[in-house]
Design an enzyme around this catalytic site. Sequence first.
Site, PDB file in Angstrom:
ATOM      1  N   GLY A 131      27.892 -68.592  31.962  1.00 19.35           N
ATOM      2  CA  GLY A 131      28.652 -68.692  30.721  1.00 19.35           C
ATOM      3  C   GLY A 131      27.749 -68.848  29.514  1.00 19.35           C
TER       4      GLY A 131
ATOM      5  N   ASP B  15      24.491 -61.714  23.635  1.00 21.11           N
ATOM      6  CA  ASP B  15      24.409 -60.251  23.729  1.00 21.11           C
ATOM      7  C   ASP B  15      23.631 -59.776  24.965  1.00 21.11           C
ATOM      8  OD1 ASP B  15      25.956 -60.023  21.518  1.00 21.11           O
ATOM      9  OD2 ASP B  15      24.342 -59.421  20.149  1.00 21.11           O
TER      10      ASP B  15
ATOM     11  N   HIS C 250      23.886 -61.106  28.023  1.00 18.84           N
ATOM     12  CA  HIS C 250      24.903 -61.010  29.086  1.00 18.84           C
ATOM     13  C   HIS C 250      25.811 -59.801  28.839  1.00 18.84           C
ATOM     14  CE1 HIS C 250      24.292 -65.546  29.073  1.00 18.84           C
ATOM     15  NE2 HIS C 250      24.012 -65.220  30.312  1.00 18.84           N
TER      16      HIS C 250
ATOM     17  N   ASP D  97      14.858 -63.454  33.180  1.00 20.16           N
ATOM     18  CA  ASP D  97      14.593 -64.364  34.305  1.00 20.16           C
ATOM     19  C   ASP D  97      13.926 -63.535  35.400  1.00 20.16           C
ATOM     20  OD1 ASP D  97      15.958 -66.913  33.389  1.00 20.16           O
ATOM     21  OD2 ASP D  97      17.554 -65.464  33.124  1.00 20.16           O
TER      22      ASP D  97
ATOM     23  N   LEU E 195      16.956 -63.507  23.937  1.00 15.47           N
ATOM     24  CA  LEU E 195      18.250 -64.179  23.923  1.00 15.47           C
ATOM     25  C   LEU E 195      18.381 -65.069  25.159  1.00 15.47           C
ATOM     26  CD1 LEU E 195      20.836 -61.560  22.632  1.00 15.47           C
ATOM     27  CD2 LEU E 195      19.314 -63.073  21.374  1.00 15.47           C
ATOM     28  N   SER E 196      18.901 -66.272  24.928  1.00 18.63           N
ATOM     29  CA  SER E 196      19.083 -67.239  26.003  1.00 18.63           C
ATOM     30  C   SER E 196      20.180 -68.197  25.580  1.00 18.63           C
ATOM     31  CB  SER E 196      17.779 -68.022  26.214  1.00 18.63           C
ATOM     32  OG  SER E 196      18.033 -69.203  26.954  1.00 18.63           O
TER      33      SER E 196
HETATM   34  O1  PAF Z   1      20.787 -66.475  35.402  1.00 17.21           O
HETATM   35  C1  PAF Z   1      21.776 -67.228  35.519  1.00 17.21           C
HETATM   36  O2  PAF Z   1      22.588 -67.364  34.617  1.00 17.21           O
HETATM   37  C2  PAF Z   1      21.944 -68.016  36.812  1.00 17.21           C
HETATM   38  O3  PAF Z   1      20.724 -68.429  37.336  1.00 17.21           O
HETATM   39  C3  PAF Z   1      22.774 -67.267  37.859  1.00 17.21           C
HETATM   40  C4  PAF Z   1      22.076 -65.990  38.323  1.00 17.21           C
HETATM   41  C5  PAF Z   1      24.140 -66.927  37.300  1.00 17.21           C
HETATM   42  C6  PAF Z   1      22.979 -68.139  39.095  1.00 17.21           C
HETATM   43  O4  PAF Z   1      23.654 -69.322  38.775  1.00 17.21           O
END
Ligand code: PAF
Length: 283
Positions: free
Chosen positions: A33, A37, A39, A152, A186-187
């Site tokens: 959640g 942008d 995501h 990541d 972005l994070s």
């Molecule tokens: O990257 C993330 O947001 C989380 O590590 C993930 C992959 C949804 C797992 O909880």
Amino acid sequence: MSAPILRSLAELRALRAAWRAEGARVAVVPTMGALHDGHLSLAAAAKAAADRVIVTIFVNPRQFNDPGDLARYPRTEARDAEKLAPLGVDAIYVPAPDQVYPPGFATSVSVSGVSEGLCGAHRPGHFDGVATVVTKLLLQTGADCAFFGEKDFQQLMVVRRLVRDLDIPVEIVGCPTVREPDGLALSSRNALLPGDVRTTAPALYQALVEARRALEAGTGAGAALATARAAILAAGFAEVEYLELRAAADLAPLEAPDVPARLLVAAHLGGVRLIDNIEVAAR
Ligand code: PAF
């Protein structure tokens, strides 16, 4: 139109079964959640590659080694659903905690090798938590393909490894990092940066870019990384947790980019831990 929000595994399974009967190709975008942008670019890529897209939102307690970090992780479900609406996502799976970890849950997925060092060295248990929840989300959704951000990068490698090792029939798609115009990756954690340090944050990416330029011009990794570390601290970061050159294929440590490589960094600014990484061409 907003996508339906599913809170139970039973609802998810029923929808998945209907889609399977239609012969639909299903994509999943796992998230915690606080969507930005980056995501949304994953959801858009998923939508382009599949007939049906599920975005999962679950703040996974098992991947937080620091309870304070878990407590202050932003939770913005209503806004997340609004952001996903224009993308035509088909379902948002927001499982109640017991739908992921039922009472008595006693299993952990642990990936050795690629999860060691870098974030793995500084966040004990983090990648076991990630590997466990991603395994569950892939199996619960039964997705044909799953989308993860390269921001990541180590996580992406862990996921690729576990899918291969456990024969989970899903294609893992890595998508490029999305950045602010000033270069900051972005994070969801960027929202936690105090206003007075926001202008310092892009120094992390700038240091990576400068180190890449030096490496590609023939400077040794030791000198290039020392210069980058000094630049990050001089900009105002409190600590550089790690800054390393690794092989892109398996995260093996490198002295020089003789193979396609990745520069990866984690550093602390204004009480917030930021990570970033960039590609380095083999020379
Ligand atoms: O990257 C993330 O947001 C989380 O590590 C993930 C992959 C949804 C797992 O909880």
